[in-house]
Write a protein that holds these residues in place. Structure first.
Motif, mmCIF file in Angstrom:
data_model
loop_
_atom_site.group_PDB
_atom_site.id
_atom_site.type_symbol
_atom_site.label_atom_id
_atom_site.label_comp_id
_atom_site.label_asym_id
_atom_site.label_seq_id
_atom_site.Cartn_x
_atom_site.Cartn_y
_atom_site.Cartn_z
ATOM 1 N N GLN A 297 -19.474 40.741 -51.018
ATOM 2 C CA GLN A 297 -18.213 40.994 -50.251
ATOM 3 C C GLN A 297 -17.258 41.857 -51.180
ATOM 4 O O GLN A 297 -16.227 42.219 -50.549
ATOM 5 N N ARG A 298 -17.359 42.259 -52.506
ATOM 6 C CA ARG A 298 -16.550 42.918 -53.227
ATOM 7 C C ARG A 298 -17.401 44.009 -53.496
ATOM 8 O O ARG A 298 -18.225 44.199 -54.244
ATOM 9 N N THR A 320 -14.145 41.394 -48.971
ATOM 10 C CA THR A 320 -12.712 40.697 -49.702
ATOM 11 C C THR A 320 -11.976 41.401 -50.667
ATOM 12 O O THR A 320 -10.857 41.333 -50.793
ATOM 13 N N GLU A 321 -12.871 42.587 -51.407
ATOM 14 C CA GLU A 321 -12.086 43.563 -52.252
ATOM 15 C C GLU A 321 -12.839 44.767 -52.012
ATOM 16 O O GLU A 321 -14.183 44.960 -52.111
ATOM 17 N N SER A 323 -12.846 49.062 -53.354
ATOM 18 C CA SER A 323 -12.260 49.865 -53.925
ATOM 19 C C SER A 323 -12.984 51.240 -53.799
ATOM 20 O O SER A 323 -14.088 51.442 -53.164
ATOM 21 N N ARG A 351 -6.677 43.884 -49.325
ATOM 22 C CA ARG A 351 -7.956 43.677 -49.867
ATOM 23 C C ARG A 351 -8.508 44.745 -50.386
ATOM 24 O O ARG A 351 -9.362 45.154 -51.241
ATOM 25 N N ARG A 353 -8.314 47.224 -53.485
ATOM 26 C CA ARG A 353 -7.870 46.938 -54.941
ATOM 27 C C ARG A 353 -7.506 48.214 -55.315
ATOM 28 O O ARG A 353 -6.297 48.358 -56.262
ATOM 29 N N ASP A 354 -8.060 49.452 -55.288
ATOM 30 C CA ASP A 354 -8.007 50.622 -55.944
ATOM 31 C C ASP A 354 -8.652 51.681 -55.331
ATOM 32 O O ASP A 354 -9.729 51.485 -54.959
ATOM 33 N N TYR A 370 -17.624 44.523 -59.379
ATOM 34 C CA TYR A 370 -17.709 44.498 -58.070
ATOM 35 C C TYR A 370 -19.130 43.833 -58.135
ATOM 36 O O TYR A 370 -20.181 43.760 -58.915
#
Ligand code: SAH
Length: 476
Positions: A297-298, A320-321, A323, A351, A353-354, A370
């Protein structure tokens, strides 16, 4: 046929360096259909004009008759070829200014990459669709366009206008871009190719269109006309353009690319109605599915380009995250725009992040932390001697639980009409692997860093040559 290129750059005679033609000399270049001359009617420090004059030999043209040559016998001798800027001029340009069109200039390397003030003039350009058509094709590229119809006969105004325009373009562009745009758009405006469609015609279009065609609002019409409406070639070219990484945000939805309405001048430019899902779309879906399957999910997208995948992940509440990173600032600026990274409230409830600039050849802590990393159509852009560094950075240093790698399957290239044998799909590709080559690479990398890898075909899996894209899902 005459084309002039003028610049008012400081040290305007540097145009001679950019074109690789000395301003003090008159030069001749023999062409298959006549003779090209390059000379400078005007050359001082404040203003410099280079002229390309193509003197067509109509007898030679008859001997090597190509498509579009009038086939009634008088028409072979009495026609507009000697003076109308057309595909013959475009092909002379590509012979005479080849190095300049590649943007290469050892004497002034920076200038070759810099937009400079330019005026381009063509006294007689056959322009199907009238002056408005020239405006439509050139204006989105940043040109101020003046297209004035040439009357059929100035003595007999009531006869109306001919199909020719006097074209003047003014703008600040890289010289190489300007030349490549002429090379593609002169025959497109004429809409009659005067030479045989060679099998590498799609490659020529993709190469000359690099950096401007994928983002052109009329790229569908331009591609269809350039390829004389040959459906297989057009489909292959549009597919490859949709894959090009530098198209801006609104242009990127591959479905939209296919559905773009054809211009309705004469009913010739038909968009095929039966377009299947594009390969770019298949790829996005396959990557998202694999991330779900691995319950990751990340996610960080390494080499995220213009952020197509990031936008897709954001639409899916499972993630959820999110980048992304890329080395290209130009590509990232599209990604930032797409994700509204800089202006106002960010999309995706925090959600994302960068989204940052980074190079995969250098270990970077921002790549770590991640569950999954994606390298979608990235490895083939890495110079082979640098690939080992990327492997260590991704699998050794960042070392997420899941790594997904997609890359073209070179064996499938024989299915692309218009791709010359042995050619690659994109000018920036450093290599394209067969299925065996990808497997060998993936197995070695997995073994070296403690991963297992499974292989998934993406796109129509051809029984003989395999799917167009290959995907490796690495898990630890
Ligand atoms: N993943 C995106 C873009 C693919 S194009 C997509 O599928 O749409 C390849 C991308 O890799 C380009 O955006 C290029 O800038 C990036 N790239 C190439 N070499 C890189 C490197 N060494 N570090 C980071 N990004 C790189």
């Amino acid at each position: 046929m005459l084309l002039t290129i003028t610049t008012t750059l400081d040290q305007a005679t540097d145009l001679g360096f950019l074109l690789h033609k000395h301003p003090d000399r008159v030069q001749r270049f023999e062409q298959s259909h006549g003779t090209a001359h390059v000379f400078y009617p005007d050359a001082d420090e404040r203003r410099c004009t280079a002229a390309l004059l193509l003197d067509v030999d109509p007898i030679e043209l008859v001997r090597t008759r190509g498509r579009g040559t009038p086939d009634f016998s008088l028409g072979q001798y009495v026609n507009d070829r000697p003076y109308a800027a057309s595909s013959l001029l475009a092909s002379a340009m590509s012979n005479v200014f080849r190095t300049a069109m590649r943007g290469r200039c050892d004497a002034r390397p920076e200038l070759a990459q810099t937009p400079i003030p330019l005026e381009i003039a063509l006294p007689a350009l056959p322009c199907k669709g009238g002056p408005g058509q020239a405006e439509r094709f050139f204006a989105p590229l940043g040109w101020d366009v003046s297209a004035v119809p040439v009357p059929l006969d100035p003595e007999f105004g009531e006869w109306g206008d001919s199909r020719y325009v006097t074209l003047k373009l003014t703008g600040t562009l890289r010289l190489a871009d300007a030349l490549n745009q002429m090379y593609v758009l002169l025959p497109v405006l004429d809409d009659a190719k005067h030479y045989w469609m060679a099998p590498d015609e799609v490659d020529k279009l993709i190469r000359a269109g690099e950096g401007w065609l994928a983002a052109h609002p009329d790229r569908g019409a331009i591609t269809r006309r350039y390829l004389a409406n040959r459906r297989g070639l057009v489909r292959s070219a549009l597919g490859r353009l949709a894959d090009a990484e530098d198209a801006p945000e609104e242009e990127l939805d591959p479905v939209q690319v296919e559905e773009e309405p054809a211009p309705v001048e004469d009913g010739e430019d038909q968009t095929p109605k039966d377009q299947p899902v594009s390969l770019a779309e298949h790829r996005l879906q396959a990557v998202v599915r694999a991330l779900h399957d691995e319950n990751a999910q990340r996610v960080i997208d390494l080499g995220c380009g213009t952020g197509k995948l990031l936008a897709r992940l954001l639409k899916d509440g499972f993630f959820t995250e999110i980048s992304g990173t890329d080395v290209s600032h130009r590509a990232l600026s599209h990604a930032w725009r797409r994700l509204h990274w800089d202006d106002g409230p960010r999309r995706g409830d925090g959600r994302v992040r960068d989204v940052f600039q980074g190079a995969l050849t250098y270990a970077d802590d921002r790549f770590a932390g991640y569950e999954a990393a994606v390298l979608m159509e990235v490895v083939e852009h890495i110079d082979p001697p640098r690939l080992g560094a990327v492997e260590r950075v991704v699998f050794g240093h960042a070392a997420p639980r899941v790594v997904i790698v997609t890359t073209p399957n070179a064996e499938h290239n024989v299915r692309y009409e218009g791709l010359a044998p042995g050619a690659m799909r994109h000018p920036d590709h450093r290599f394209e692997w067969t299925r065996a080559e990808f497997r060998a690479w993936a197995d070695r990398v997995a073994a070296a860093h403690g991963y297992r890898v499974r292989h998934v075909p993406v796109g129509d899996d051809d029984p003989e040559v395999g799917a167009p894209t290959q995907m490796g899902v690495f898990t630890r």
